[in-house]
Design an enzyme around this catalytic site. Structure first.
Site, PDB file in Angstrom:
ATOM      1  N   ASP A 244      32.216 -19.092  16.591  1.00 46.26           N
ATOM      2  CA  ASP A 244      31.437 -19.163  17.823  1.00 46.26           C
ATOM      3  C   ASP A 244      32.193 -20.052  18.815  1.00 46.26           C
ATOM      4  O   ASP A 244      33.201 -20.679  18.473  1.00 46.26           O
ATOM      5  CB  ASP A 244      30.015 -19.685  17.546  1.00 46.26           C
ATOM      6  CG  ASP A 244      29.020 -19.175  18.592  1.00 46.26           C
ATOM      7  OD1 ASP A 244      29.443 -18.891  19.736  1.00 46.26           O
ATOM      8  OD2 ASP A 244      27.819 -19.060  18.282  1.00 46.26           O
TER       9      ASP A 244
ATOM     10  N   GLU B 117      19.767 -20.586  24.220  1.00 46.20           N
ATOM     11  CA  GLU B 117      20.169 -21.523  23.160  1.00 46.20           C
ATOM     12  C   GLU B 117      19.342 -22.808  23.191  1.00 46.20           C
ATOM     13  O   GLU B 117      18.149 -22.778  23.405  1.00 46.20           O
ATOM     14  CB  GLU B 117      21.675 -21.779  23.255  1.00 46.20           C
ATOM     15  CG  GLU B 117      22.463 -20.459  23.097  1.00 46.20           C
ATOM     16  CD  GLU B 117      23.949 -20.636  22.906  1.00 46.20           C
ATOM     17  OE1 GLU B 117      24.353 -21.457  22.080  1.00 46.20           O
ATOM     18  OE2 GLU B 117      24.715 -19.922  23.576  1.00 46.20           O
TER      19      GLU B 117
END
Ligand SMILES: *[C@@H]1O[C@H](CO)[C@@H](O)[C@H](O)[C@H]1NC(C)=O
Ligand SMILES: *[C@@H]1O[C@H](CO)[C@@H](O)[C@H](O)[C@H]1NC(C)=O
Ligand SMILES: CC(=O)N[C@H]1CO[C@H](CO)[C@@H](O)[C@@H]1O
Length: 632
Positions: A309, A515
């Protein structure tokens, strides 16, 4: 005509033909007639350590100018959330930027092309004028994998319209706690539904050929993109839904709940898998050798590449970047192949070079990573077609794609309540009445109805940065031409009572987030939503549409509301909302998640021993289209 001495021409022909013959013979990797395996091994054998390490890097576009790709043999470039070449960049702007990067990459000794990655997670969501599809939670409500596959194909075309070859989608997270700020990126709390929705991969990459060995990556040419199953694994299972934290469950639960989406993604030829920031039982997934090399590569035979990521290595420690070399060693050793290192790629190169030279990391591990990256590059045909052209630019935001998004929106609407017990159903709403009220913060805001990961990482507010139809405009488009539509964002009760409205539509919900910024422990409707509901529904008949990335606390208001619709994050085509409110189409959506009563119940998922929801998983009232009612 200029005179060129004959002997010079002859010399030129001779030397170049010889060169070409030799090149054809020697440079197998450049020959499209050779098999991909032969090409991969041929190229790998020619590469220096420096060239191999460069291939393992994916850097941010802002760091990729000034011949950086050439100097460091970089393998891939990307956009972080909201990173665009110029404001409101056109497809041509994107293509021109990409082709500059490609020229730089091709000017290296071996001329290995780069590809470009972006978060196209609900359509090509960073790009101005793109079609914005509902976020995954809404697609889960449609229960329609075939529709989702068509959305994948449309998204691939819009991404390719800008020259980009790689979409970080689909998110196959199984969100088990809606307090998680990424819950809307998850199709469902039910692993089976998530598995079914991985059909989007067939739309993004193309249908896999018959008899293709399981585990091989597949992409079907210039109108398709690389897909990415993410975030491996257990991202949706963290304690209290806290971002990037720890998923504490045993191996059986991990395999039964969080793993099935990867098995089905791999069986559909997914080219890449992205590793999760989260940990499993205290071990950071970015260091998890057993699950990455052991399970994904060795047991499942995944042959594509594993990507970290964004700044995934940095986040192995708290504080971030505390132990760069240790973290790098752990991450490379775990089996990650390509690394999103947006900025600090020079440190990565220095550190990894030393680790390999000191035989801390074996060359076989580096070769495994590069082999996988090259396999995908040959598979996608980028050696033969490295440059993007303008031939697909008109696919961006086409009418057909907007119609498809509208279809998805109407199929994603879940009708939770329709009429108070002593009254007849309110929906479908009559189109021809003297005057109606539309209220709420989300009725006239394209940014809000699209949610996070739209234009910007955290999403946007307002109607200027997006093309589409607000819910308010959709209502105006749908009612009878003589019906007066009054919009008042947050009216007081006197206004509602004294204007002779036949009924009201209230559209409230969450503001965009992504997020960490979306983690929320109370899940209340943000202010002034509750006030708008109380003022309007306390005075006249009302239908409430909730725009949110997850179930919210609505129990205190349910009694007051005549009709309630879970609208999720529908995206740019608000017309789909009006389609079902006014009965041009019936409601068919089913809850992809359990609608809890209060947050103290969380986590609570279908199948749990103590299951006491406000509306259960799979719930959804249906209505008949109005014509069907009239024709009865
Ligand atoms: C960094 O690594 C050292 C040695 O491996 C260890 O003692 C220390 O706790 C690590 N620091 C962090 C923040 O992880
Ligand atoms: C709920 O949590 C969010 C996110 O932490 C916060 O911004 C908001 O103020 C909270 N609302 C209430 C009513 O506590
Ligand atoms: C690892 C990480 O980024 N955690 C973040 C989760 O969210 C909280 C607040 O929402 C942050 O403080 C943490 O840094």
């Amino acid at each position: 005509m200029a005179k060129i001495p004959f002997f010079l021409v002859g010399f030129w022909l001779l030397s170049n033909c010889a060169g070409l013959l030799e090149a054809e013979d020697m440079m197998k990797y450049k020959n499209p007639k050779e098999s991909n395996d032969v090409r991969v091994e041929d190229l790998l054998n020619r590469m220096t350590l420096e060239e191999k390490i460069g291939q393992m890097l994916q850097i941010e576009r802002k760091c990729a100018s000034d011949n950086v790709l050439n100097k460091y043999f970089i393998g891939s470039v990307m956009s972080e959330g909201g990173s665009i070449p110029v404001p409101k960049a056109s497809a041509e702007n994107w293509i021109d930027m990409l082709n500059e990067f490609q020229k730089d990459a091709l000017s290296t000794r071996l001329g290995i092309p780069v590809f470009y990655g972006i978060d196209a997670v609900h359509g090509h969501n960073t790009v101005y004028k793109a079609t914005i599809f509902p976020h995954n939670i809404g697609l889960g409500a449609t229960r329609d994998p075939e529709l989702v596959k068509r959305i994948g194909a449309a998204t691939a075309l819009e991404v390719r319209a800008t020259g980009i070859q790689y979409a970080y989608a689909p998110c196959v997270a199984v969100c088990r706690d809606p307090r998680w700020g990424r819950c809307y990126e998850s199709y469902s709390e039910d692993p089976k539904l998530v598995e079914a929705m991985t059909d989007i991969i067939l739309g993004l990459q193309g249908d896999i050929p018959d008899n293709m060995p399981n585990g091989l990556p597949f992409i079907a040419g210039k109108e398709k993109v690389l897909a990415c199953a993410k975030h491996y694994v257990g991202d949706g299972g963290t304690i209290d839904g806290i971002n990037e934290s720890n998923t504490v469950i045993d191996i059986n639960e991990l395999m039964e709940i969080h793993m099935p989406g990867y098995l089905s993604s791999i069986s559909k030829g997914v080219a890449t898998v992205m590793v999760s920031y989260s940990s499993w039982n205290g071990v950071k997934m970015h260091t998890h050798h057993d699950l990455i090399t052991g399970f994904l590569k060795n047991t499942l035979h995944f042959q594509g590449f594993v990507i970290s990521d964004f700044e995934g290595i940095d986040r192995i420690t708290t504080p971030h970047r505390a132990n760069c070399t240790d973290s790098l060693q752990a991450a490379v050793s775990s089996g990650i192949d390509m690394f999103m290192v947006p900025k600090f790629y020079k440190n990565f190169i220095e550190d990894l070079t030393i680790l390999v030279k000191n035989e801390v990391i074996p060359m076989s591990r580096i070769d495994d990573a590069v082999r996988r990256i090259l396999r995908v590059k040959f598979m996608m045909g980028i050696f033969e077609n490295p440059f993007a052209d303008y031939s697909l630019v008109n696919y961006l935001g086409t009418k057909e794609h907007r119609e498809l998004a509208r279809e998805a929106v109407r199929k994603s609407m879940v009708l939770l309540k329709n009429g108070k017990s002593d009254k007849k159903p309110l929906l479908p709403l009559p189109k021809k009445v003297p005057k109606i009220l539309v209220a709420g913060s989300h009725a006239n805001n394209l940014g809000y109805q699209c949610g996070g990961w739209t234009i910007e990482w955290q999403g946007v507010s307002g109607n200027n940065l997006l093309e589409g139809t607000t819910i308010l405009d959709a209502i105006k488009n749908t009612v009878d031409s003589e019906t007066i539509v009054i919009y008042e964002e947050n009216p007081d009760i006197e206004f509602v009572k004294s204007n002779g409205f036949s009924y009201a539509i209230v559209v409230v919900g969450e503001k965009p987030y992504a997020e960490t910024h979306g983690d929320n422990m109370n899940l209340t409707i943000p202010s002034p939503g509750p006030e708008t509901i109380t003022n309007v529904c306390g005075a006249i008949e009302c239908a409430v549409v909730i725009i949110s990335g997850r179930p919210l606390v609505i129990q205190p208001y349910v009694g007051l509301m005549d009709a309630v619709v879970a609208g999720w994050l529908p995206g740019s085509e608000g017309q789909g909302v009006a389609d079902v409110l006014f009965g041009d189409y019936g409601f068919t959506g089913k809850l992809p998640r359990t609608w809890f009563k209060s947050v103290v119940q969380l986590p609570m998922n279908v199948g749990d021993a103590h299951y006491d929801p406000l509306f259960p998983f799979g719930f959804g009232l249906t209505t008949e289209p109005t014509e069907a009612i009239y024709s009865q």
